[in-house]
Design a protein around this motif. Structure first.
Motif, PDB file in Angstrom:
ATOM      1  N   GLU A 104       0.821  -1.213   0.000  1.00 24.27           N
ATOM      2  CA  GLU A 104       0.000   0.000   0.000  1.00 24.27           C
ATOM      3  C   GLU A 104       0.860   1.271   0.000  1.00 24.27           C
ATOM      4  OE1 GLU A 104      -2.231  -3.290   2.061  1.00 24.27           O
ATOM      5  OE2 GLU A 104      -0.256  -2.428   2.281  1.00 24.27           O
ATOM      6  N   ASP A 105       2.051   1.184   0.576  1.00 22.97           N
ATOM      7  CA  ASP A 105       2.940   2.344   0.640  1.00 22.97           C
ATOM      8  C   ASP A 105       3.550   2.694  -0.721  1.00 22.97           C
ATOM      9  OD1 ASP A 105       2.481   2.445   3.384  1.00 22.97           O
ATOM     10  OD2 ASP A 105       4.230   1.209   3.838  1.00 22.97           O
ATOM     11  N   ALA A 106       3.468   1.788  -1.688  1.00 25.23           N
ATOM     12  CA  ALA A 106       4.110   1.993  -2.993  1.00 25.23           C
ATOM     13  C   ALA A 106       3.105   2.221  -4.123  1.00 25.23           C
ATOM     14  CB  ALA A 106       4.992   0.792  -3.310  1.00 25.23           C
ATOM     15  N   LEU A 107       1.887   2.612  -3.806  1.00 29.17           N
ATOM     16  CA  LEU A 107       0.852   2.753  -4.826  1.00 29.17           C
ATOM     17  C   LEU A 107       0.883   4.081  -5.571  1.00 29.17           C
ATOM     18  CD1 LEU A 107      -2.187   1.062  -3.084  1.00 29.17           C
ATOM     19  CD2 LEU A 107      -0.671   0.110  -4.834  1.00 29.17           C
ATOM     20  N   GLU A 108       1.746   4.987  -5.203  1.00 29.79           N
ATOM     21  CA  GLU A 108       1.827   6.276  -5.882  1.00 29.79           C
ATOM     22  C   GLU A 108       2.462   6.104  -7.260  1.00 29.79           C
ATOM     23  OE1 GLU A 108       0.491   9.104  -4.652  1.00 29.79           O
ATOM     24  OE2 GLU A 108      -0.197   7.849  -3.011  1.00 29.79           O
ATOM     25  N   GLY A 109       2.023   6.900  -8.198  1.00 34.09           N
ATOM     26  CA  GLY A 109       2.610   6.881  -9.534  1.00 34.09           C
ATOM     27  C   GLY A 109       1.935   5.870 -10.451  1.00 34.09           C
ATOM     28  N   PRO A 110       2.356   5.863 -11.709  1.00 32.67           N
ATOM     29  CA  PRO A 110       1.697   5.046 -12.727  1.00 32.67           C
ATOM     30  C   PRO A 110       2.167   3.595 -12.816  1.00 32.67           C
ATOM     31  CG  PRO A 110       3.399   6.352 -13.736  1.00 32.67           C
ATOM     32  CD  PRO A 110       3.354   6.742 -12.279  1.00 32.67           C
ATOM     33  N   THR A 111       3.153   3.192 -12.018  1.00 32.53           N
ATOM     34  CA  THR A 111       3.748   1.864 -12.221  1.00 32.53           C
ATOM     35  C   THR A 111       2.770   0.714 -11.998  1.00 32.53           C
ATOM     36  OG1 THR A 111       4.617   1.827  -9.964  1.00 32.53           O
ATOM     37  CG2 THR A 111       6.091   2.623 -11.693  1.00 32.53           C
ATOM     38  N   VAL A 112       1.857   0.844 -11.063  1.00 33.94           N
ATOM     39  CA  VAL A 112       0.905  -0.242 -10.799  1.00 33.94           C
ATOM     40  C   VAL A 112      -0.039  -0.423 -11.983  1.00 33.94           C
ATOM     41  CG1 VAL A 112      -0.940  -1.039  -9.296  1.00 33.94           C
ATOM     42  CG2 VAL A 112       1.068   0.044  -8.317  1.00 33.94           C
ATOM     43  N   LYS A 113      -0.522   0.673 -12.531  1.00 32.06           N
ATOM     44  CA  LYS A 113      -1.404   0.574 -13.697  1.00 32.06           C
ATOM     45  C   LYS A 113      -0.645   0.035 -14.907  1.00 32.06           C
ATOM     46  CE  LYS A 113      -4.651   4.025 -12.150  1.00 32.06           C
ATOM     47  NZ  LYS A 113      -5.251   5.327 -12.355  1.00 32.06           N
ATOM     48  N   GLU A 114       0.611   0.411 -15.053  1.00 28.98           N
ATOM     49  CA  GLU A 114       1.430  -0.120 -16.137  1.00 28.98           C
ATOM     50  C   GLU A 114       1.633  -1.623 -15.964  1.00 28.98           C
ATOM     51  OE1 GLU A 114       5.063   2.124 -16.411  1.00 28.98           O
ATOM     52  OE2 GLU A 114       3.966   3.991 -16.620  1.00 28.98           O
ATOM     53  N   ALA A 115       1.815  -2.053 -14.732  1.00 24.97           N
ATOM     54  CA  ALA A 115       1.982  -3.483 -14.461  1.00 24.97           C
ATOM     55  C   ALA A 115       0.720  -4.261 -14.838  1.00 24.97           C
ATOM     56  CB  ALA A 115       2.314  -3.705 -12.987  1.00 24.97           C
ATOM     57  N   ALA A 116      -0.435  -3.702 -14.517  1.00 21.16           N
ATOM     58  CA  ALA A 116      -1.693  -4.362 -14.878  1.00 21.16           C
ATOM     59  C   ALA A 116      -1.856  -4.435 -16.388  1.00 21.16           C
ATOM     60  CB  ALA A 116      -2.872  -3.629 -14.250  1.00 21.16           C
ATOM     61  N   ARG A 117      -1.504  -3.353 -17.084  1.00 17.69           N
ATOM     62  CA  ARG A 117      -1.597  -3.340 -18.549  1.00 17.69           C
ATOM     63  C   ARG A 117      -0.604  -4.308 -19.190  1.00 17.69           C
ATOM     64  NH1 ARG A 117      -0.815   2.295 -18.529  1.00 17.69           N
ATOM     65  NH2 ARG A 117      -2.622   3.125 -17.499  1.00 17.69           N
ATOM     66  N   ALA A 118       0.549  -4.508 -18.556  1.00 16.41           N
ATOM     67  CA  ALA A 118       1.581  -5.375 -19.117  1.00 16.41           C
ATOM     68  C   ALA A 118       1.271  -6.860 -18.947  1.00 16.41           C
ATOM     69  CB  ALA A 118       2.930  -5.056 -18.469  1.00 16.41           C
ATOM     70  N   CYS A 119       0.334  -7.193 -18.080  1.00 16.97           N
ATOM     71  CA  CYS A 119      -0.002  -8.607 -17.861  1.00 16.97           C
ATOM     72  C   CYS A 119      -0.574  -9.199 -19.139  1.00 16.97           C
ATOM     73  CB  CYS A 119      -1.017  -8.739 -16.726  1.00 16.97           C
ATOM     74  SG  CYS A 119      -1.465 -10.455 -16.395  1.00 16.97           S
ATOM     75  N   PRO A 120       0.077 -10.242 -19.678  1.00 18.56           N
ATOM     76  CA  PRO A 120      -0.376 -10.792 -20.955  1.00 18.56           C
ATOM     77  C   PRO A 120      -1.726 -11.484 -20.903  1.00 18.56           C
ATOM     78  CG  PRO A 120       1.387 -12.136 -20.076  1.00 18.56           C
ATOM     79  CD  PRO A 120       1.264 -10.930 -19.191  1.00 18.56           C
ATOM     80  N   VAL A 121      -2.203 -11.832 -19.713  1.00 16.27           N
ATOM     81  CA  VAL A 121      -3.494 -12.505 -19.601  1.00 16.27           C
ATOM     82  C   VAL A 121      -4.509 -11.690 -18.789  1.00 16.27           C
ATOM     83  CG1 VAL A 121      -2.562 -14.815 -19.953  1.00 16.27           C
ATOM     84  CG2 VAL A 121      -2.697 -13.887 -17.636  1.00 16.27           C
ATOM     85  N   GLN A 122      -4.187 -10.419 -18.535  1.00 15.73           N
ATOM     86  CA  GLN A 122      -5.068  -9.512 -17.781  1.00 15.73           C
ATOM     87  C   GLN A 122      -5.534 -10.122 -16.457  1.00 15.73           C
ATOM     88  OE1 GLN A 122      -5.881  -9.884 -21.381  1.00 15.73           O
ATOM     89  NE2 GLN A 122      -4.268  -8.388 -21.522  1.00 15.73           N
ATOM     90  N   ALA A 123      -4.590 -10.652 -15.690  1.00 11.98           N
ATOM     91  CA  ALA A 123      -4.911 -11.272 -14.406  1.00 11.98           C
ATOM     92  C   ALA A 123      -5.002 -10.257 -13.265  1.00 11.98           C
ATOM     93  CB  ALA A 123      -3.881 -12.339 -14.065  1.00 11.98           C
ATOM     94  N   ILE A 124      -4.622  -9.011 -13.527  1.00 10.12           N
ATOM     95  CA  ILE A 124      -4.602  -7.984 -12.483  1.00 10.12           C
ATOM     96  C   ILE A 124      -5.721  -6.985 -12.731  1.00 10.12           C
ATOM     97  CG2 ILE A 124      -3.244  -6.140 -11.411  1.00 10.12           C
ATOM     98  CD1 ILE A 124      -0.751  -7.698 -12.448  1.00 10.12           C
ATOM     99  N   THR A 125      -6.529  -6.762 -11.690  1.00  6.37           N
ATOM    100  CA  THR A 125      -7.620  -5.801 -11.753  1.00  6.37           C
ATOM    101  C   THR A 125      -7.359  -4.722 -10.704  1.00  6.37           C
ATOM    102  OG1 THR A 125      -9.144  -7.541 -12.370  1.00  6.37           O
ATOM    103  CG2 THR A 125     -10.107  -5.490 -11.583  1.00  6.37           C
ATOM    104  N   ILE A 126      -7.480  -3.465 -11.133  1.00  3.29           N
ATOM    105  CA  ILE A 126      -7.305  -2.342 -10.203  1.00  3.29           C
ATOM    106  C   ILE A 126      -8.609  -1.571 -10.164  1.00  3.29           C
ATOM    107  CG2 ILE A 126      -6.037  -0.231  -9.758  1.00  3.29           C
ATOM    108  CD1 ILE A 126      -3.723  -1.459 -11.378  1.00  3.29           C
ATOM    109  N   THR A 127      -9.113  -1.376  -8.951  1.00  4.31           N
ATOM    110  CA  THR A 127     -10.342  -0.601  -8.774  1.00  4.31           C
ATOM    111  C   THR A 127     -10.133   0.504  -7.776  1.00  4.31           C
ATOM    112  OG1 THR A 127     -11.120  -2.203  -7.149  1.00  4.31           O
ATOM    113  CG2 THR A 127     -11.896  -2.472  -9.394  1.00  4.31           C
TER     114      THR A 127
END
Length: 62
Positions: free
Chosen positions: A39-62
């Protein structure tokens, strides 16, 4: 921000851990999991980029 990983869909490509290493790691079987205290590392675009980079879209961010 809520992060969910679909363990049934994850294939262990590791793109999440490469894009957001302070949030994601891989378990002993190579599948994605959230790091303790992520939770302390959620700032910035990296988490959304990680979700987009998942080849099978296994990560959901809400």
């Amino acid at each position: 921000m809520q992060i969910d990983i679909d363990k049934e869909r994850c294939i262990g490509a590791g793109q999440c851990a490469l894009n957001a290493p302070k949030v994601f790691t891989q378990d002993d079987d190579g599948f994605s999991e959230l790091l303790p205290g992520y939770e302390d590392a959620l700032e910035g675009p990296t988490v959304k980029e990680a979700a987009r980079a998942c080849p099978v879209q296994a990560i959901t961010i809400t």
